[in-house]
Design a protein around this motif. Structure first.
Motif, PDB file in Angstrom:
ATOM      1  N   HIS A 188      -5.031  -3.399  -8.784  1.00  0.00           N
ATOM      2  CA  HIS A 188      -6.047  -3.401  -7.729  1.00  0.00           C
ATOM      3  C   HIS A 188      -5.574  -4.162  -6.498  1.00  0.00           C
ATOM      4  O   HIS A 188      -5.740  -3.693  -5.367  1.00  0.00           O
ATOM      5  CB  HIS A 188      -7.337  -4.026  -8.281  1.00  0.00           C
ATOM      6  N   TRP A 189      -4.990  -5.330  -6.687  1.00  0.00           N
ATOM      7  CA  TRP A 189      -4.533  -6.149  -5.563  1.00  0.00           C
ATOM      8  C   TRP A 189      -3.408  -5.450  -4.808  1.00  0.00           C
ATOM      9  O   TRP A 189      -3.374  -5.447  -3.568  1.00  0.00           O
ATOM     10  CB  TRP A 189      -4.087  -7.509  -6.071  1.00  0.00           C
ATOM     11  N   ALA A 190      -2.491  -4.824  -5.548  1.00  0.00           N
ATOM     12  CA  ALA A 190      -1.396  -4.093  -4.910  1.00  0.00           C
ATOM     13  C   ALA A 190      -1.921  -2.926  -4.089  1.00  0.00           C
ATOM     14  O   ALA A 190      -1.474  -2.689  -2.960  1.00  0.00           O
ATOM     15  CB  ALA A 190      -0.420  -3.586  -5.974  1.00  0.00           C
ATOM     16  N   ALA A 191      -2.896  -2.208  -4.648  1.00  0.00           N
ATOM     17  CA  ALA A 191      -3.402  -1.012  -3.978  1.00  0.00           C
ATOM     18  C   ALA A 191      -4.297  -1.331  -2.799  1.00  0.00           C
ATOM     19  O   ALA A 191      -4.144  -0.754  -1.704  1.00  0.00           O
ATOM     20  CB  ALA A 191      -4.152  -0.141  -4.993  1.00  0.00           C
ATOM     21  N   GLU A 192      -5.248  -2.252  -2.998  1.00  0.00           N
ATOM     22  CA  GLU A 192      -6.284  -2.474  -1.996  1.00  0.00           C
ATOM     23  C   GLU A 192      -5.918  -3.532  -0.962  1.00  0.00           C
ATOM     24  O   GLU A 192      -6.572  -3.604   0.088  1.00  0.00           O
ATOM     25  CB  GLU A 192      -7.599  -2.861  -2.692  1.00  0.00           C
ATOM     26  N   THR A 193      -4.915  -4.347  -1.252  1.00  0.00           N
ATOM     27  CA  THR A 193      -4.513  -5.378  -0.294  1.00  0.00           C
ATOM     28  C   THR A 193      -3.112  -5.104   0.243  1.00  0.00           C
ATOM     29  O   THR A 193      -2.927  -4.874   1.443  1.00  0.00           O
ATOM     30  CB  THR A 193      -4.585  -6.777  -0.933  1.00  0.00           C
ATOM     31  N   HIS A 194      -2.114  -5.103  -0.624  1.00  0.00           N
ATOM     32  CA  HIS A 194      -0.739  -4.921  -0.166  1.00  0.00           C
ATOM     33  C   HIS A 194      -0.521  -3.538   0.447  1.00  0.00           C
ATOM     34  O   HIS A 194      -0.064  -3.422   1.592  1.00  0.00           O
ATOM     35  CB  HIS A 194       0.227  -5.143  -1.323  1.00  0.00           C
ATOM     36  N   ALA A 195      -0.815  -2.493  -0.318  1.00  0.00           N
ATOM     37  CA  ALA A 195      -0.564  -1.142   0.188  1.00  0.00           C
ATOM     38  C   ALA A 195      -1.427  -0.841   1.405  1.00  0.00           C
ATOM     39  O   ALA A 195      -0.945  -0.257   2.392  1.00  0.00           O
ATOM     40  CB  ALA A 195      -0.826  -0.112  -0.920  1.00  0.00           C
ATOM     41  N   ALA A 196      -2.697  -1.233   1.358  1.00  0.00           N
ATOM     42  CA  ALA A 196      -3.585  -0.978   2.491  1.00  0.00           C
ATOM     43  C   ALA A 196      -3.121  -1.724   3.738  1.00  0.00           C
ATOM     44  O   ALA A 196      -3.139  -1.170   4.849  1.00  0.00           O
ATOM     45  CB  ALA A 196      -5.015  -1.381   2.135  1.00  0.00           C
ATOM     46  N   GLY A 197      -2.690  -2.973   3.552  1.00  0.00           N
ATOM     47  CA  GLY A 197      -2.202  -3.745   4.684  1.00  0.00           C
ATOM     48  C   GLY A 197      -0.936  -3.172   5.286  1.00  0.00           C
ATOM     49  O   GLY A 197      -0.785  -3.107   6.511  1.00  0.00           O
ATOM     50  N   LEU A 198      -0.025  -2.739   4.441  1.00  0.00           N
ATOM     51  CA  LEU A 198       1.221  -2.135   4.918  1.00  0.00           C
ATOM     52  C   LEU A 198       0.951  -0.815   5.630  1.00  0.00           C
ATOM     53  O   LEU A 198       1.525  -0.533   6.687  1.00  0.00           O
ATOM     54  CB  LEU A 198       2.184  -1.914   3.753  1.00  0.00           C
ATOM     55  N   ASP A 199       0.073  -0.008   5.060  1.00  0.00           N
ATOM     56  CA  ASP A 199      -0.217   1.299   5.639  1.00  0.00           C
ATOM     57  C   ASP A 199      -0.844   1.168   7.020  1.00  0.00           C
ATOM     58  O   ASP A 199      -0.606   2.000   7.902  1.00  0.00           O
ATOM     59  CB  ASP A 199      -1.150   2.064   4.696  1.00  0.00           C
ATOM     60  N   ALA A 200      -1.644   0.134   7.215  1.00  0.00           N
ATOM     61  CA  ALA A 200      -2.345  -0.044   8.486  1.00  0.00           C
ATOM     62  C   ALA A 200      -1.500  -0.722   9.556  1.00  0.00           C
ATOM     63  O   ALA A 200      -1.875  -0.702  10.732  1.00  0.00           O
ATOM     64  CB  ALA A 200      -3.620  -0.865   8.260  1.00  0.00           C
ATOM     65  N   HIS A 201      -0.385  -1.314   9.169  1.00  0.00           N
ATOM     66  CA  HIS A 201       0.376  -2.129  10.121  1.00  0.00           C
ATOM     67  C   HIS A 201       1.281  -1.259  10.989  1.00  0.00           C
ATOM     68  O   HIS A 201       2.040  -0.429  10.478  1.00  0.00           O
ATOM     69  CB  HIS A 201       1.232  -3.165   9.381  1.00  0.00           C
ATOM     70  N   PRO A 202       1.249  -1.456  12.323  1.00  0.00           N
ATOM     71  CA  PRO A 202       2.039  -0.586  13.207  1.00  0.00           C
ATOM     72  C   PRO A 202       3.542  -0.767  13.102  1.00  0.00           C
ATOM     73  O   PRO A 202       4.294   0.134  13.499  1.00  0.00           O
ATOM     74  CB  PRO A 202       1.535  -0.974  14.601  1.00  0.00           C
ATOM     75  N   ARG A 203       3.986  -1.897  12.570  1.00  0.00           N
ATOM     76  CA  ARG A 203       5.435  -2.120  12.479  1.00  0.00           C
ATOM     77  C   ARG A 203       5.949  -2.111  11.041  1.00  0.00           C
ATOM     78  O   ARG A 203       7.107  -2.456  10.811  1.00  0.00           O
ATOM     79  CB  ARG A 203       5.802  -3.454  13.139  1.00  0.00           C
ATOM     80  N   ALA A 204       5.106  -1.697  10.109  1.00  0.00           N
ATOM     81  CA  ALA A 204       5.526  -1.616   8.709  1.00  0.00           C
ATOM     82  C   ALA A 204       5.571  -0.162   8.274  1.00  0.00           C
ATOM     83  O   ALA A 204       4.667   0.621   8.568  1.00  0.00           O
ATOM     84  CB  ALA A 204       4.566  -2.402   7.824  1.00  0.00           C
ATOM     85  N   ASP A 205       6.625   0.177   7.566  1.00  0.00           N
ATOM     86  CA  ASP A 205       6.782   1.520   7.031  1.00  0.00           C
ATOM     87  C   ASP A 205       6.905   1.412   5.517  1.00  0.00           C
ATOM     88  O   ASP A 205       7.924   0.945   5.004  1.00  0.00           O
ATOM     89  CB  ASP A 205       8.032   2.170   7.632  1.00  0.00           C
ATOM     90  N   LEU A 206       5.853   1.787   4.803  1.00  0.00           N
ATOM     91  CA  LEU A 206       5.882   1.779   3.347  1.00  0.00           C
ATOM     92  C   LEU A 206       6.743   2.944   2.880  1.00  0.00           C
ATOM     93  O   LEU A 206       6.426   4.105   3.141  1.00  0.00           O
ATOM     94  CB  LEU A 206       4.462   1.899   2.785  1.00  0.00           C
ATOM     95  N   VAL A 207       7.845   2.635   2.178  1.00  0.00           N
ATOM     96  CA  VAL A 207       8.804   3.691   1.829  1.00  0.00           C
ATOM     97  C   VAL A 207       8.796   4.042   0.344  1.00  0.00           C
ATOM     98  O   VAL A 207       9.449   5.016  -0.054  1.00  0.00           O
ATOM     99  CB  VAL A 207      10.235   3.298   2.250  1.00  0.00           C
ATOM    100  N   GLY A 208       8.074   3.279  -0.480  1.00  0.00           N
ATOM    101  CA  GLY A 208       8.048   3.623  -1.895  1.00  0.00           C
ATOM    102  C   GLY A 208       7.314   2.591  -2.710  1.00  0.00           C
ATOM    103  O   GLY A 208       7.039   1.479  -2.244  1.00  0.00           O
ATOM    104  N   VAL A 209       6.980   2.988  -3.942  1.00  0.00           N
ATOM    105  CA  VAL A 209       6.226   2.154  -4.871  1.00  0.00           C
ATOM    106  C   VAL A 209       6.932   2.130  -6.210  1.00  0.00           C
ATOM    107  O   VAL A 209       7.406   3.167  -6.700  1.00  0.00           O
ATOM    108  CB  VAL A 209       4.796   2.707  -5.064  1.00  0.00           C
ATOM    109  N   TRP A 210       7.004   0.948  -6.792  1.00  0.00           N
ATOM    110  CA  TRP A 210       7.481   0.792  -8.173  1.00  0.00           C
ATOM    111  C   TRP A 210       6.416   0.074  -8.980  1.00  0.00           C
ATOM    112  O   TRP A 210       5.742  -0.830  -8.467  1.00  0.00           O
ATOM    113  CB  TRP A 210       8.770  -0.025  -8.231  1.00  0.00           C
TER     114      TRP A 210
END
Length: 300
Positions: free
Chosen positions: A10-32
């Protein structure tokens, strides 16, 4: 900056991934993740590939965002730092000082930037309170209460194995220390006692003479959930204000600050892995104090 996300809860999905996805200078390139099905589902949600191998995702990114159990975080962080990847880690940094030292050594040895995500430190109201009270000084004592109720059936953390095993000391204790330490200074000695319902009480002696008490549980009755932080001293009484910023928004601030470290080439962030290690040293001393029923010194 290309970020690889390690974790699928839950924390990875709703905080980390959401924060990365919304950030203009971050590019989420994959998940493990340890569960391939959960990794695939989270990766699909954000339109990125799921990786089966830790090192392959490390190779594909410039920085890692880690939201897994602390013992697993240590191994990923060491491998990522050794490979020259910047670190955006979660609290606690580790579950013992030796493992925390491994992360610090890897980060310092590779000269990578590092930020540990103590949520409140990236919320404006909390950050402002810390800056103002630390500047004022003259504080004699603080009282901290963190009573959570995460084991209710509706909680997304109800089945978290590491939280059940290590309890409030290691889960919400880092949040308390992340505010206490910059205001009252380094902890020199710790004593601890257990109470009912998973309660743990700490008495902290700070190196400059102040004292503080911290009471923590993850299994409070729902109607007893509370979060309080009160300072007493020469300036009177100050209470930590509530924050309106979401965890995902705070995570975006943490990304900002990691990128600023990288851009400037500096390695002195106030919540870097060295600060994360300081928090672990206090928690480990508290754990020893609980077990031995005595006061434990915290090495400087």
């Amino acid at each position: 900056m290309r970020f690889g996300l390690f974790g699928t809860g839950h924390w990875a999905a709703e905080t980390h991934a959401a924060g990365l996805d919304a950030h203009p200078r971050a590019d989420l390139v994959g998940v493990w993740g340890r569960d391939p099905d959960k990794a695939a589902a989270l990766a699909a949600r954000y339109g990125v590939p799921a990786f089966e191998d830790v090192d392959t995702l490390i190779e594909a990114c410039d920085a890692v965002a880690v939201a897994v159990a602390p013992d697993i975080q240590v191994e990923i962080a060491v491998r990522a730092a050794t490979a020259g990847r910047h670190l955006l880690l979660d609290k606690p940094l580790a579950l013992n000082v030796a493992d925390a030292d491994r992360v610090v050594e890897a980060a310092v040895g590779s000269n990578v930037a590092s930020v540990v995500f103590f949520t409140g430190r990236y919320q404006p109201e909390v950050a402002g309170f810390i800056a103002a009270t630390a500047a004022a000084g003259g504080w004699h004592t603080a009282q901290v209460i963190r009573f959570a109720s995460i084991f209710q059936p509706s909680s997304p953390y109800a089945q978290s194995p590491w939280r059940r095993e290590h309890g409030a000391l290691w889960d919400v204790g880092p949040h308390a220390l992340a505010v206490l330490l910059p205001v009252l200074g380094r902890v020199a000695r710790v004593s601890a006692a257990d109470g009912p319902g998973g309660l743990v009480h700490l008495l902290l002696s700070h190196a400059d003479g102040a004292t503080s008490t911290v009471s923590l549980t993850l299994d409070a009755p729902p109607r007893s959930a509370a979060a309080e932080f009160v300072l007493y001293g020469e300036s009177g009484i100050e209470r930590l204000p509530a924050s309106g910023a979401s965890a995902a928004r705070a995570f975006g601030v943490a990304i900002d600050q990691l990128l600023a470290e990288v851009d400037a080439g500096t390695r002195d962030h106030r919540c870097d892995v060295r600060f994360g290690r300081e928090v672990v040293s206090v928690l480990a001393a508290a754990e020893a104090a609980r077990a031995q029923g005595t006061v434990i010194d915290v090495p400087a």
